[in-house]
Write a protein that holds these residues in place. Structure first.
Motif, PDB file in Angstrom:
ATOM      1  N   PHE A  59     -80.892 -15.217 -32.936  1.00  0.00           N
ATOM      2  CA  PHE A  59     -81.841 -14.896 -31.868  1.00  0.00           C
ATOM      3  C   PHE A  59     -83.011 -14.015 -32.332  1.00  0.00           C
ATOM      4  O   PHE A  59     -84.111 -14.152 -31.800  1.00  0.00           O
ATOM      5  CB  PHE A  59     -81.124 -14.292 -30.652  1.00  0.00           C
ATOM      6  CG  PHE A  59     -80.734 -12.857 -30.780  1.00  0.00           C
ATOM      7  CD1 PHE A  59     -81.599 -11.842 -30.395  1.00  0.00           C
ATOM      8  CD2 PHE A  59     -79.486 -12.508 -31.289  1.00  0.00           C
ATOM      9  CE1 PHE A  59     -81.229 -10.511 -30.523  1.00  0.00           C
ATOM     10  CE2 PHE A  59     -79.111 -11.186 -31.403  1.00  0.00           C
ATOM     11  CZ  PHE A  59     -79.987 -10.185 -31.029  1.00  0.00           C
ATOM     12  N   PRO A  60     -82.845 -13.112 -33.321  1.00  0.00           N
ATOM     13  CA  PRO A  60     -84.013 -12.322 -33.737  1.00  0.00           C
ATOM     14  C   PRO A  60     -85.165 -13.178 -34.263  1.00  0.00           C
ATOM     15  O   PRO A  60     -86.330 -12.835 -34.064  1.00  0.00           O
ATOM     16  CB  PRO A  60     -83.468 -11.407 -34.837  1.00  0.00           C
ATOM     17  CG  PRO A  60     -82.024 -11.248 -34.498  1.00  0.00           C
ATOM     18  CD  PRO A  60     -81.622 -12.609 -33.983  1.00  0.00           C
ATOM     19  N   THR A  62     -86.150 -16.082 -33.169  1.00  0.00           N
ATOM     20  CA  THR A  62     -86.890 -16.561 -32.004  1.00  0.00           C
ATOM     21  C   THR A  62     -87.750 -15.452 -31.418  1.00  0.00           C
ATOM     22  O   THR A  62     -88.937 -15.648 -31.136  1.00  0.00           O
ATOM     23  CB  THR A  62     -85.909 -17.082 -30.939  1.00  0.00           C
ATOM     24  OG1 THR A  62     -85.189 -18.175 -31.485  1.00  0.00           O
ATOM     25  CG2 THR A  62     -86.648 -17.528 -29.687  1.00  0.00           C
ATOM     26  N   TYR A  63     -87.182 -14.260 -31.238  1.00  0.00           N
ATOM     27  CA  TYR A  63     -87.938 -13.143 -30.658  1.00  0.00           C
ATOM     28  C   TYR A  63     -89.132 -12.767 -31.509  1.00  0.00           C
ATOM     29  O   TYR A  63     -90.246 -12.577 -31.008  1.00  0.00           O
ATOM     30  CB  TYR A  63     -87.043 -11.916 -30.470  1.00  0.00           C
ATOM     31  CG  TYR A  63     -86.021 -12.033 -29.362  1.00  0.00           C
ATOM     32  CD1 TYR A  63     -86.007 -13.099 -28.482  1.00  0.00           C
ATOM     33  CD2 TYR A  63     -85.063 -11.062 -29.199  1.00  0.00           C
ATOM     34  CE1 TYR A  63     -85.062 -13.189 -27.469  1.00  0.00           C
ATOM     35  CE2 TYR A  63     -84.109 -11.150 -28.176  1.00  0.00           C
ATOM     36  CZ  TYR A  63     -84.124 -12.216 -27.328  1.00  0.00           C
ATOM     37  OH  TYR A  63     -83.197 -12.307 -26.318  1.00  0.00           O
ATOM     38  N   ASN A  66     -91.816 -15.652 -31.447  1.00  0.00           N
ATOM     39  CA  ASN A  66     -92.463 -15.748 -30.131  1.00  0.00           C
ATOM     40  C   ASN A  66     -93.482 -14.628 -29.961  1.00  0.00           C
ATOM     41  O   ASN A  66     -94.595 -14.849 -29.463  1.00  0.00           O
ATOM     42  CB  ASN A  66     -91.436 -15.678 -29.009  1.00  0.00           C
ATOM     43  CG  ASN A  66     -90.685 -16.973 -28.813  1.00  0.00           C
ATOM     44  OD1 ASN A  66     -90.968 -17.988 -29.444  1.00  0.00           O
ATOM     45  ND2 ASN A  66     -89.696 -16.941 -27.945  1.00  0.00           N
ATOM     46  N   GLU A  67     -93.126 -13.415 -30.366  1.00  0.00           N
ATOM     47  CA  GLU A  67     -94.040 -12.272 -30.223  1.00  0.00           C
ATOM     48  C   GLU A  67     -95.280 -12.452 -31.093  1.00  0.00           C
ATOM     49  O   GLU A  67     -96.409 -12.253 -30.639  1.00  0.00           O
ATOM     50  CB  GLU A  67     -93.316 -10.971 -30.587  1.00  0.00           C
ATOM     51  CG  GLU A  67     -94.141  -9.728 -30.369  1.00  0.00           C
ATOM     52  CD  GLU A  67     -94.347  -9.369 -28.906  1.00  0.00           C
ATOM     53  OE1 GLU A  67     -95.374  -8.707 -28.606  1.00  0.00           O
ATOM     54  OE2 GLU A  67     -93.510  -9.731 -28.063  1.00  0.00           O
ATOM     55  N   ARG A  98     -90.955 -23.744 -31.484  1.00  0.00           N
ATOM     56  CA  ARG A  98     -91.617 -22.527 -31.033  1.00  0.00           C
ATOM     57  C   ARG A  98     -93.123 -22.731 -30.851  1.00  0.00           C
ATOM     58  O   ARG A  98     -93.813 -21.818 -30.420  1.00  0.00           O
ATOM     59  CB  ARG A  98     -91.392 -21.371 -32.019  1.00  0.00           C
ATOM     60  CG  ARG A  98     -89.920 -21.078 -32.241  1.00  0.00           C
ATOM     61  CD  ARG A  98     -89.325 -20.037 -31.309  1.00  0.00           C
ATOM     62  NE  ARG A  98     -89.362 -20.254 -29.903  1.00  0.00           N
ATOM     63  CZ  ARG A  98     -88.401 -20.795 -29.147  1.00  0.00           C
ATOM     64  NH1 ARG A  98     -87.298 -21.205 -29.687  1.00  0.00           N
ATOM     65  NH2 ARG A  98     -88.541 -20.911 -27.851  1.00  0.00           N
ATOM     66  N   PHE A 156     -86.357  -4.628 -34.393  1.00  0.00           N
ATOM     67  CA  PHE A 156     -87.617  -5.353 -34.384  1.00  0.00           C
ATOM     68  C   PHE A 156     -88.749  -4.406 -34.701  1.00  0.00           C
ATOM     69  O   PHE A 156     -88.693  -3.221 -34.345  1.00  0.00           O
ATOM     70  CB  PHE A 156     -87.849  -6.011 -33.013  1.00  0.00           C
ATOM     71  CG  PHE A 156     -86.766  -6.979 -32.652  1.00  0.00           C
ATOM     72  CD1 PHE A 156     -86.817  -8.284 -33.113  1.00  0.00           C
ATOM     73  CD2 PHE A 156     -85.680  -6.584 -31.885  1.00  0.00           C
ATOM     74  CE1 PHE A 156     -85.809  -9.184 -32.802  1.00  0.00           C
ATOM     75  CE2 PHE A 156     -84.666  -7.475 -31.573  1.00  0.00           C
ATOM     76  CZ  PHE A 156     -84.728  -8.777 -32.028  1.00  0.00           C
TER      77      PHE A 156
END
Length: 170
Positions: A59-60, A62-63, A66-67, A98, A156
């Motif tokens: 999941f990191p 993706t985060y 996306n950011e 993405r 992050f």
């Protein structure tokens, strides 16, 4: 709700501000194709934001992407590029899923993370490592202008701080 445990990572002797970032050559993946490229190929064209991230399925990843995508980092004089252990096929899928306009280095053996001092041993998987999240802003000589390396997992970067370094120098 995401169910995970925050883990403090051991200290690391990572590449730091003022250091010359190690050069490397790996497959560089876009949404269309991949080919071997070196980091110096990219810094020859301008500054580079080098983003280390866990494998694509985590999941990191993706985060983080996306950011970065939503902030629209990158320009004629700044190339944003990622590095992870995922293979070129997985990178191509991540880029497509993405909607990213960024390229990703594929480093399945995690050798680049080793050179940068950002290796993370995966719990319960003997001999399996991935990069810990890290961001390095490099000038055209590969001098590190800004460095951030995760001290816990997951962690992050402070995206506003990274953006300030991009816009105003570190």
């Amino acid at each position: 709700m995401v169910d995970f445990e925050v883990v403090e990572l051991p200290e690391t002797d990572h590449v730091a501000e003022g250091d010359t970032a190690p050069d490397f050559t790996r497959p560089l993946v876009s949404g269309e194709y991949w080919e071997d490229a070196s980091l110096s190929d990219l810094t020859d064209d301008g500054r580079v934001l080098l983003v280390f991230f866990p494998m694509n399925g985590a999941f990191p990843a993706t985060y983080v992407w996306n950011e970065i995508r939503d902030r629209e980092w990158g320009s004629d004089d700044l190339t944003v590029v990622g590095v992870s252990i995922s293979d070129p096929y997985a990178h191509k899928r991540l880029i497509e899923e993405r909607g990213m306009d960024y390229r990703l280095f594929s480093d399945p053996q995690n050798g680049v993370a080793e050179e940068y001092g950002v290796v993370h041993d995966l719990d319960g998987m003997a001999g399996v490592t991935e990069p810990r999240p890290a961001v390095f802003l490099l000038d055209t000589d590969r001098t590190v202008e800004y460095a951030w390396v995760a001290e816990e997992w997951p962690d992050f970067p402070d995206y506003d701080e990274v953006e300030d370094a991009i816009e105003n120098g570190a």
